[in-house]
Structure formats: C-alpha cells, structure tokens
Design an enzyme around this catalytic site. Structure first.
Site, mmCIF file in Angstrom:
data_model
loop_
_atom_site.group_PDB
_atom_site.id
_atom_site.type_symbol
_atom_site.label_atom_id
_atom_site.label_comp_id
_atom_site.label_asym_id
_atom_site.label_seq_id
_atom_site.Cartn_x
_atom_site.Cartn_y
_atom_site.Cartn_z
ATOM 1 N N TYR A 139 37.155 32.578 45.427
ATOM 2 C CA TYR A 139 38.371 33.179 45.999
ATOM 3 C C TYR A 139 38.564 32.801 47.471
ATOM 4 O O TYR A 139 39.113 33.569 48.242
ATOM 5 C CB TYR A 139 38.322 34.697 45.841
ATOM 6 N N ASN B 12 42.559 43.469 37.239
ATOM 7 C CA ASN B 12 43.642 42.947 36.393
ATOM 8 C C ASN B 12 43.135 41.981 35.323
ATOM 9 O O ASN B 12 43.846 41.077 34.898
ATOM 10 C CB ASN B 12 44.735 42.334 37.261
ATOM 11 N N HIS C 168 41.627 35.908 35.357
ATOM 12 C CA HIS C 168 41.992 34.914 36.367
ATOM 13 C C HIS C 168 42.345 33.628 35.647
ATOM 14 O O HIS C 168 41.744 33.303 34.630
ATOM 15 C CB HIS C 168 40.792 34.640 37.299
HETATM 16 O O1 CDP Z 1 45.032 36.417 40.140
HETATM 17 P P1 CDP Z 1 46.298 35.804 40.695
HETATM 18 O O2 CDP Z 1 46.185 34.321 40.966
HETATM 19 O O3 CDP Z 1 47.487 36.138 39.846
HETATM 20 O O4 CDP Z 1 46.586 36.516 42.094
HETATM 21 P P2 CDP Z 1 46.066 36.162 43.565
HETATM 22 O O5 CDP Z 1 47.177 36.438 44.517
HETATM 23 O O6 CDP Z 1 45.445 34.807 43.615
HETATM 24 O O7 CDP Z 1 44.950 37.258 43.824
HETATM 25 C C1 CDP Z 1 43.643 37.084 43.336
HETATM 26 C C2 CDP Z 1 43.126 38.420 42.882
HETATM 27 O O8 CDP Z 1 42.982 39.283 44.007
HETATM 28 C C3 CDP Z 1 44.078 39.197 41.957
HETATM 29 O O9 CDP Z 1 44.001 38.758 40.614
HETATM 30 C C4 CDP Z 1 43.567 40.614 42.136
HETATM 31 O O10 CDP Z 1 42.383 40.843 41.381
HETATM 32 C C5 CDP Z 1 43.219 40.629 43.629
HETATM 33 N N1 CDP Z 1 44.306 41.185 44.462
HETATM 34 C C6 CDP Z 1 44.166 42.460 44.975
HETATM 35 O O11 CDP Z 1 43.143 43.114 44.756
HETATM 36 N N2 CDP Z 1 45.171 43.008 45.736
HETATM 37 C C7 CDP Z 1 46.278 42.309 46.006
HETATM 38 N N3 CDP Z 1 47.229 42.857 46.762
HETATM 39 C C8 CDP Z 1 46.426 41.003 45.509
HETATM 40 C C9 CDP Z 1 45.410 40.459 44.734
HETATM 41 MG MG MG Z 2 45.173 33.225 42.363
#
Ligand code: CDP
Ligand code: MG
Length: 137
Positions: free
Chosen positions: A49, A112, A115
């Site tokens: 991440y 959620n 990934h």
């Molecule tokens: O997983 P995805 O690529 O859709 O979203 P991301 O923007 O890359 O964020 C990675 C992960 O961080 C998310 O899937 C959530 O588990 C977490 N996250 C969070 O805890 N709070 C947020 N406001 C945004 C993301």
């Molecule tokens: Mg992402």
C-alpha cells in the site's frame, strides 16, 4: 491478456467469502493462475500500500490488512485488471453498486473484503511482491 492481483482481505477470509469472490471472477471468464494464503508482515503490507503512505488512514489500513490471513490470487484474462476492479466495486460503500462484491457485502470504508490492482504497473509490482516472477510467465 492481462494479469492482476486480487487479495481477499482478512475480513473476507473470516467471513467465509473466499469462494463467493472466486466464483464471481471465474464466472466472468477470468482464469485463476495462482493462489497463496499468508499473513502479511507489516513491512510487506506497507510496501503493498505504498501509494497511501501519507494518508491519515494508513496506520489503520496496515493494522487491518496484517490482522489475519489473506488469500492472494493471480487472475488472467482479457482486460483482467479493469474487469476485476469492476466486479469488486467502488471503495465508498455508498457508491458501490449492488451486484459488485463491495456493493453486496460491505458497509464500511476500511474493512472492504477485497483488493484488486488498479493499473498494469500496479499489477506487475503487486504480483512480483506476492509471487516472485509469476507476472512474466
Ligand atoms: O481498494 P481500492 O483501490 O478501491 O481503494 P484505495 O483508495 O486504493 O484504498 C486502499 C484501501 O485503503 C481501501 O480498500 C480501504 O481498505 C482503505 N481505505 C480506508 O481505510 N479509508 C479510506 N478513506 C480509503 C481507503
Ligand atoms: Mg487501490
């Protein structure tokens, strides 16, 4: 043909949704090439991440993704990267459409379930992180 990395996150494993998630990707026509169950060491989670390092939710995200076993899956198929993202659904639980994994099973922003790589560069980096040289095979 593309390859993409999908993770069934610790909440997905605990809720017994591995099969449900595999079913949806497989039904779409993507081919499961590799699968591995592991607990992410925090350093590996931070590497996975890395683009979120400066975000306020980063410490909670690393604690969550390292909190139990995940299943790392490599999927292959035409447009695999975009298709896996589409089947998973939006990260905002209010925008995730019914019929997507998150739309059907998620109501929170951090936990959620799943990934999926968001670009070919991310897919290569993430597959190499979890599976060594498999990206080029
Ligand atoms: O997983 P995805 O690529 O859709 O979203 P991301 O923007 O890359 O964020 C990675 C992960 O961080 C998310 O899937 C959530 O588990 C977490 N996250 C969070 O805890 N709070 C947020 N406001 C945004 C993301
Ligand atoms: Mg992402």
């Amino acid at each position: 043909m593309e390859k993409t990395l999908v993770l069934v996150k610790p909440d997905g494993v605990k809720r017994g949704l591995l099969g449900e998630i595999i079913l949806r990707l497989e039904r779409k026509g993507l081919i499961l090439e590799r699968a591995r169950k592991l607990v992410l060491p925090p350093e590996m989670a931070a590497e996975h991440y890395q683009e979120h390092r400066a975000k306020s939710f980063f410490p909670a995200l690393i604690a969550y993704i390292s909190s139990g076993p995940v299943w790392a899956l490599v999927w292959q198929g035409p447009n695999a990267i975009a298709l896996a993202r589409m089947l998973i659904g939006h990260k905002d639980p209010l925008q995730a459409l019914p019929g997507t994994v998150r739309g059907d099973f998620v109501c929170t922003s951090t936990e959620n379930l799943v990934h999926a790589s968001d670009s070919s560069a991310a897919a290569e980096r993430e597959i190499n992180l979890f599976f060594g040289g498999v990206f080029r095979e």
